[in-house]
Design a protein around this motif. Structure first.
Motif, PDB file in Angstrom:
ATOM      1  N   ALA A   1     -19.473  -2.743   9.171  1.00 53.09           N
ATOM      2  CA  ALA A   1     -18.485  -2.494   8.182  1.00 53.09           C
ATOM      3  C   ALA A   1     -17.671  -3.658   8.563  1.00 53.09           C
ATOM      4  N   ARG A   2     -17.187  -4.112   9.745  1.00 54.94           N
ATOM      5  CA  ARG A   2     -16.106  -5.015   9.962  1.00 54.94           C
ATOM      6  C   ARG A   2     -16.586  -6.527   9.345  1.00 54.94           C
ATOM      7  N   ALA A   3     -17.753  -6.629   9.643  1.00 61.68           N
ATOM      8  CA  ALA A   3     -18.251  -7.934   9.275  1.00 61.68           C
ATOM      9  C   ALA A   3     -18.392  -7.825   7.602  1.00 61.68           C
ATOM     10  N   LEU A   4     -18.533  -6.888   6.784  1.00 61.18           N
ATOM     11  CA  LEU A   4     -18.532  -6.752   5.481  1.00 61.18           C
ATOM     12  C   LEU A   4     -17.204  -6.971   5.008  1.00 61.18           C
ATOM     13  N   ARG A   5     -16.175  -6.418   5.608  1.00 60.44           N
ATOM     14  CA  ARG A   5     -14.699  -6.518   5.235  1.00 60.44           C
ATOM     15  C   ARG A   5     -14.205  -7.815   5.381  1.00 60.44           C
ATOM     16  N   ARG A   6     -14.677  -8.649   6.365  1.00 60.54           N
ATOM     17  CA  ARG A   6     -14.423  -9.922   6.491  1.00 60.54           C
ATOM     18  C   ARG A   6     -14.915 -11.072   5.737  1.00 60.54           C
ATOM     19  N   LEU A   7     -16.071 -10.746   5.381  1.00 62.07           N
ATOM     20  CA  LEU A   7     -16.787 -11.819   4.618  1.00 62.07           C
ATOM     21  C   LEU A   7     -16.458 -11.296   2.998  1.00 62.07           C
ATOM     22  N   LEU A   8     -16.334 -10.075   2.810  1.00 59.00           N
ATOM     23  CA  LEU A   8     -16.193  -9.783   1.366  1.00 59.00           C
ATOM     24  C   LEU A   8     -15.123  -8.756   1.293  1.00 59.00           C
ATOM     25  N   PRO A   9     -13.948  -9.282   1.181  1.00 54.01           N
ATOM     26  CA  PRO A   9     -12.508  -8.191   0.984  1.00 54.01           C
ATOM     27  C   PRO A   9     -12.585  -7.306   0.019  1.00 54.01           C
ATOM     28  N   GLU A  10     -13.384  -7.813  -1.049  1.00 58.76           N
ATOM     29  CA  GLU A  10     -13.205  -6.890  -2.064  1.00 58.76           C
ATOM     30  C   GLU A  10     -14.005  -5.709  -2.076  1.00 58.76           C
ATOM     31  N   ARG A  11     -14.832  -5.692  -0.881  1.00 55.98           N
ATOM     32  CA  ARG A  11     -15.860  -4.444  -0.590  1.00 55.98           C
ATOM     33  C   ARG A  11     -15.134  -3.679   0.367  1.00 55.98           C
TER      34      ARG A  11
ATOM     35  N   GLN B   1     -15.905   8.658  22.252  1.00 53.46           N
ATOM     36  CA  GLN B   1     -15.858   7.302  22.490  1.00 53.46           C
ATOM     37  C   GLN B   1     -15.897   6.442  21.301  1.00 53.46           C
ATOM     38  N   GLY B   2     -17.141   6.536  20.467  1.00 56.53           N
ATOM     39  CA  GLY B   2     -17.356   5.732  19.248  1.00 56.53           C
ATOM     40  C   GLY B   2     -16.491   6.107  18.268  1.00 56.53           C
ATOM     41  N   CYS B   3     -15.868   7.357  18.091  1.00 55.30           N
ATOM     42  CA  CYS B   3     -14.682   7.579  17.062  1.00 55.30           C
ATOM     43  C   CYS B   3     -13.502   6.771  17.694  1.00 55.30           C
ATOM     44  N   VAL B   4     -13.340   6.978  18.716  1.00 58.82           N
ATOM     45  CA  VAL B   4     -12.089   6.330  19.423  1.00 58.82           C
ATOM     46  C   VAL B   4     -11.960   4.762  19.108  1.00 58.82           C
ATOM     47  N   ASP B   5     -13.311   4.102  19.197  1.00 60.51           N
ATOM     48  CA  ASP B   5     -13.237   2.657  18.818  1.00 60.51           C
ATOM     49  C   ASP B   5     -13.169   2.380  17.333  1.00 60.51           C
ATOM     50  N   VAL B   6     -13.743   3.321  16.517  1.00 62.44           N
ATOM     51  CA  VAL B   6     -13.333   3.086  15.200  1.00 62.44           C
ATOM     52  C   VAL B   6     -11.943   3.157  14.978  1.00 62.44           C
ATOM     53  N   LEU B   7     -11.258   4.186  15.704  1.00 60.68           N
ATOM     54  CA  LEU B   7      -9.935   4.428  15.202  1.00 60.68           C
ATOM     55  C   LEU B   7      -8.910   3.376  15.791  1.00 60.68           C
ATOM     56  N   ASP B   8      -9.440   2.752  16.961  1.00 69.06           N
ATOM     57  CA  ASP B   8      -8.777   1.506  17.460  1.00 69.06           C
ATOM     58  C   ASP B   8      -8.956   0.497  16.311  1.00 69.06           C
ATOM     59  N   SER B   9     -10.172   0.218  15.839  1.00 71.60           N
ATOM     60  CA  SER B   9     -10.406  -0.895  14.828  1.00 71.60           C
ATOM     61  C   SER B   9      -9.559  -0.849  13.511  1.00 71.60           C
ATOM     62  N   LEU B  10      -9.359   0.500  13.044  1.00 71.72           N
ATOM     63  CA  LEU B  10      -8.571   0.906  12.003  1.00 71.72           C
ATOM     64  C   LEU B  10      -6.911   0.525  12.306  1.00 71.72           C
ATOM     65  N   ARG B  11      -6.638   0.889  13.543  1.00 76.88           N
ATOM     66  CA  ARG B  11      -5.184   0.630  13.822  1.00 76.88           C
ATOM     67  C   ARG B  11      -4.732  -0.725  13.928  1.00 76.88           C
TER      68      ARG B  11
ATOM     69  N   GLY C   1      -6.067  -3.258  12.036  1.00 73.01           N
ATOM     70  CA  GLY C   1      -6.164  -3.927  11.177  1.00 73.01           C
ATOM     71  C   GLY C   1      -7.348  -4.602  10.628  1.00 73.01           C
ATOM     72  N   ASP C   2      -8.433  -4.175  11.404  1.00 78.87           N
ATOM     73  CA  ASP C   2      -9.867  -4.840  10.916  1.00 78.87           C
ATOM     74  C   ASP C   2     -10.245  -4.436   9.396  1.00 78.87           C
ATOM     75  N   PHE C   3      -9.678  -3.277   8.747  1.00 81.11           N
ATOM     76  CA  PHE C   3     -10.104  -3.011   7.422  1.00 81.11           C
ATOM     77  C   PHE C   3      -8.820  -2.985   6.511  1.00 81.11           C
ATOM     78  N   GLY C   4      -7.678  -3.812   6.960  1.00 83.00           N
ATOM     79  CA  GLY C   4      -6.614  -3.912   6.332  1.00 83.00           C
ATOM     80  C   GLY C   4      -5.623  -2.726   6.316  1.00 83.00           C
ATOM     81  N   PRO C   5      -4.545  -2.685   5.474  1.00 84.28           N
ATOM     82  CA  PRO C   5      -3.725  -1.472   5.550  1.00 84.28           C
ATOM     83  C   PRO C   5      -4.335  -0.339   5.171  1.00 84.28           C
ATOM     84  N   CYS C   6      -4.388   0.611   6.032  1.00 86.53           N
ATOM     85  CA  CYS C   6      -5.155   1.874   5.628  1.00 86.53           C
ATOM     86  C   CYS C   6      -4.365   3.239   6.502  1.00 86.53           C
ATOM     87  N   GLU C   7      -3.140   3.360   6.397  1.00 81.79           N
ATOM     88  CA  GLU C   7      -2.523   4.347   7.205  1.00 81.79           C
ATOM     89  C   GLU C   7      -3.088   5.772   6.421  1.00 81.79           C
ATOM     90  N   LYS C   8      -3.392   6.049   5.286  1.00 80.57           N
ATOM     91  CA  LYS C   8      -3.655   7.338   4.796  1.00 80.57           C
ATOM     92  C   LYS C   8      -5.044   7.561   5.211  1.00 80.57           C
TER      93      LYS C   8
END
Length: 294
Positions: free
Chosen positions: A198-208, A227-237, A239-246
């Motif tokens: 998902a991170r790679a997709l977001r980086r290569l194709l921001p429109e997706r 731990q897997g969920c914590v890793d996802v949460l860290d990635s969200l915070r 900014g790997d997926f852009g602004p997404c506070e909600k």
């Protein structure tokens, strides 16, 4: 005896929950003081050893060890962090060459130093160990994009070597094609695959970005873990997926429902009431939590 009477008189009107909080705070303060005292003692011993060794050097003792200045701030903030990382990497490449993390770490260092041949070497060694590894997939994508931007400026001989050696791994695919293929074939197999894909997709194709965010925050993976969920949460915070506070708040709520005893997903107000060990003695793990972490 007198102290006990005074303590009892002062706090006799406190509710049991408040009294428990107070005792927890007192235990924490006592433990912190003990830790600080032990740390100061260790620092003093090190200082004395360093001073003794320096005196031996000044007196011309040939067996005295050579000392560098032990300045904490200097050690924590190296002027050349990548060079220091390479020094750390060298013994790993000798002693842990059979671990894929060694070569993935090497790629991350050389990628930041713009060393294409060393990047290629690291990827090849990692590929030989585990060609389907999620981190290796991300390294391949970034290297391919790096080549798209820089290959024309390389020495023709170097470019020819890179094109020849990278072909068995990329098989004529572009970075976007590799990213989409990974998502179709591997992303649903593990939570880590989904996050890295998902991170790679977001980086290569921001429109997706929406699709990438949905993939990363799903909770249906067979190896789902705290731990897997914590890793996802860290990635969200981060900014790997852009602004997404909600979406972050929604993900925390979903994880809290999935793992109600996990500290990582508890609100700050709940953390303040936890005892020192963070887990009540009579709070068993739920079956879902046990299964997800086995």
């Amino acid at each position: 005896m007198l102290l006990a009477v005074l303590w009892s008189t002062k706090y006799e009107n406190l509710a049991p929950s408040e009294l428990k909080k107070l005792r927890n705070k007192q235990r924490k303060a006592k433990r912190k003081a003990e830790q600080e005292s032990a740390l100061q003692a260790q620092v003093q011993v090190k200082r004395e050893q360093h001073h003794k060794a320096r005196q031996q050097q000044e007196q011309g003792d040939p067996e005295a060890p050579q000392l560098d200045e032990l300045v904490p701030d200097k050690l924590a903030r190296a002027e050349d962090p990548l060079e220091q990382a390479i020094k750390f990497l060298q013994p790993l490449r000798t002693l842990a060459a059979d671990r894929i993390d060694t070569h993935l770490m090497a790629f991350e260092i050389y990628y930041r130093k713009d060393k294409p041949l060393l990047m290629l070497q690291s990827i090849k060694r990692a590929f030989q160990l585990d060609s389907s590894h999620h981190h290796l997939h991300d390294c391949l994508l970034r290297f391919q994009r790096w080549l798209d931007d820089n290959l024309a400026g390389l020495n023709p001989a170097v470019a020819a070597v890179i094109n020849k050696e990278i072909e068995p791994m990329v098989r004529g695919r572009s970075a976007v094609q590799m990213a989409e293929e990974f998502i179709r074939s591997a992303a649903d197999k593990t939570q880590a695959n989904a996050l890295w894909g998902a991170r790679a997709l977001r980086r290569l194709l921001p429109e997706r970005a929406h699709q990438a965010l949905k993939l990363a925050t799903a909770l249906h993976y067979p190896d789902l873990s705290i731990q897997g969920c914590v890793d996802v949460l860290d990635s969200l915070r981060e900014g790997d997926f852009g602004p997404c506070e909600k979406e972050i708040e929604q993900y925390i709520e979903a994880c809290r429902s999935k793992f109600p005893y996990a500290i990582a997903f508890k609100p700050a107000s709940a953390l303040a009431d936890l005892p020192d060990n963070h887990v009540a003695d009579d709070a068993p793990l739920q079956p879902k939590e046990i299964a997800a972490n086995n």
